[in-house]
Enzyme design. Sequence first.
Site, PDB file in Angstrom:
ATOM      1  N   LYS A 184      -3.834   7.569  -8.831  1.00 58.41           N
ATOM      2  CA  LYS A 184      -4.178   8.090  -7.508  1.00 58.41           C
ATOM      3  C   LYS A 184      -4.272   9.620  -7.509  1.00 58.41           C
ATOM      4  CE  LYS A 184      -4.543   4.079  -5.372  1.00 58.41           C
ATOM      5  NZ  LYS A 184      -3.891   2.986  -6.062  1.00 58.41           N
TER       6      LYS A 184
HETATM    7  C1  LIG Z   1      -3.720   1.514  -5.286  1.00 60.65           C
HETATM    8  C2  LIG Z   1      -4.060   0.771  -4.065  1.00 60.65           C
HETATM    9  C3  LIG Z   1      -3.127  -0.027  -3.385  1.00 60.65           C
HETATM   10  C4  LIG Z   1      -1.774  -0.343  -3.905  1.00 60.65           C
HETATM   11  O1  LIG Z   1      -0.997   0.724  -4.275  1.00 60.65           O
HETATM   12  P1  LIG Z   1       0.065   0.552  -5.488  1.00 60.65           P
HETATM   13  O2  LIG Z   1       0.893   1.772  -5.383  1.00 60.65           O
HETATM   14  O3  LIG Z   1      -0.711   0.457  -6.753  1.00 60.65           O
HETATM   15  O4  LIG Z   1       0.849  -0.706  -5.216  1.00 60.65           O
HETATM   16  C5  LIG Z   1      -3.514  -0.627  -2.208  1.00 60.65           C
HETATM   17  N1  LIG Z   1      -4.752  -0.475  -1.722  1.00 60.65           N
HETATM   18  C6  LIG Z   1      -5.676   0.273  -2.343  1.00 60.65           C
HETATM   19  C7  LIG Z   1      -7.020   0.403  -1.731  1.00 60.65           C
HETATM   20  C8  LIG Z   1      -5.377   0.895  -3.553  1.00 60.65           C
HETATM   21  O5  LIG Z   1      -6.320   1.594  -4.193  1.00 60.65           O
END
Ligand SMILES: *Cc1c(COP(=O)(O)O)cnc(C)c1O
Length: 368
Positions: free
Chosen positions: A180
């Site tokens: 992210k």
């Molecule tokens: C990464 C992501 C998640 C989940 O986040 P995590 O920290 O990996 O559990 C949920 N929704 C979207 C759109 C994502 O890109």
Amino acid sequence: MGGQEEEFVAKAFRENWIAPLGPNLNGFESDLENYIGNDKHIAVLSSGTAAIHLALVQLGVSEGDEVICQSFTFCGSANPIMYQGASPVFVDSEPSTWNICPKALETAILDRLDKGKTPKAIIPVHLYGMPYLIEEVAAVAAKYNIPIIEDAAESLGSTYKSQKCGSFGDFAALSFNGNKIITTSGGGALVCKSQPTKKRAVFYSTQARDDAPHYQHSEIGFNYRMSNVSAGIGRGQMLVLEKHVALRREMHQFYQEIFAKIDGITVLTEPSEDYFSNHWLTAILVNPSKTQGIDREQMRLHLETYNIESRPLWKPMHLQPVFADRPYYGTNVAEELFENGLCLPSGSNLEDPDRKRIKSAILELFKK
Ligand SMILES: *Cc1c(COP(=O)(O)O)cnc(C)c1O
């Protein structure tokens, strides 16, 4: 990493705060609250998926309930609905932001109401950092009095009319997974509207322990709290968030300039001045009828021959084998995005030689 993360982590080691408790947790939460603004209260957790799960728990979603979810997304948006024994109802995207279509959303709600089911929540997503149609979606949700869980996992740093993504829903989920815009290696946060709601989130994330000297439980909880070590990384990352957004936006501009001169390629771009995307990933659509037959997959394989990784867009949830029997409302917008879309290298650490290599590989393919 920006450089200061190690100091925050070292402090946690020095002070022996190696637990899901400690000064970095509180510090990271107040950093996030200051950043998101709008009087939000934020609980940091082990993942973004956990954040969506705890939002559903707090909204009382349980066995047999229905929750509406944008189909064009990562499975982390939808899986927590299943954890609660509830059923997802998937809705198509619209072409301007690639996110949930307000018209298809209303059609879905009306049909579910007709079938005797009031959806318990709506999960719209700011995919690839692009804010969804905030006002239109909020209007539909308000009309039928259904709460919004805003999935802002990919959109920290994005804004709509200068208001931060993650501050629009009744709840919002942030993610700090390794891929992210900022990361704590793994982690997430639940954005809440009030201090008591945040306290409930922390309660559920630490095994729902009652207020007693012994361990007593009147409810089922989860082990979802972020560790003080990870939160230290988060505090350091907050110092480079704006820089990361600027770098991602530079990458987007780089691709815009390349594709401005190539027919048949559309770059996902803000539909108006109201939208500001962190451009977490730059994504394009390839239209083979305008590229002399070159399609998405040919482009991906061509880049791969130069050791440049690109990836298809998210495969919509209603096309996933595990969700094949779930209701879906809409046409084929999400499906076509999946068929023709490609995510391009967008990392905050790409440098001029990388960009040069990417550009010449793209130009070579399309000059034929
Ligand atoms: C990464 C992501 C998640 C989940 O986040 P995590 O920290 O990996 O559990 C949920 N929704 C979207 C759109 C994502 O890109």
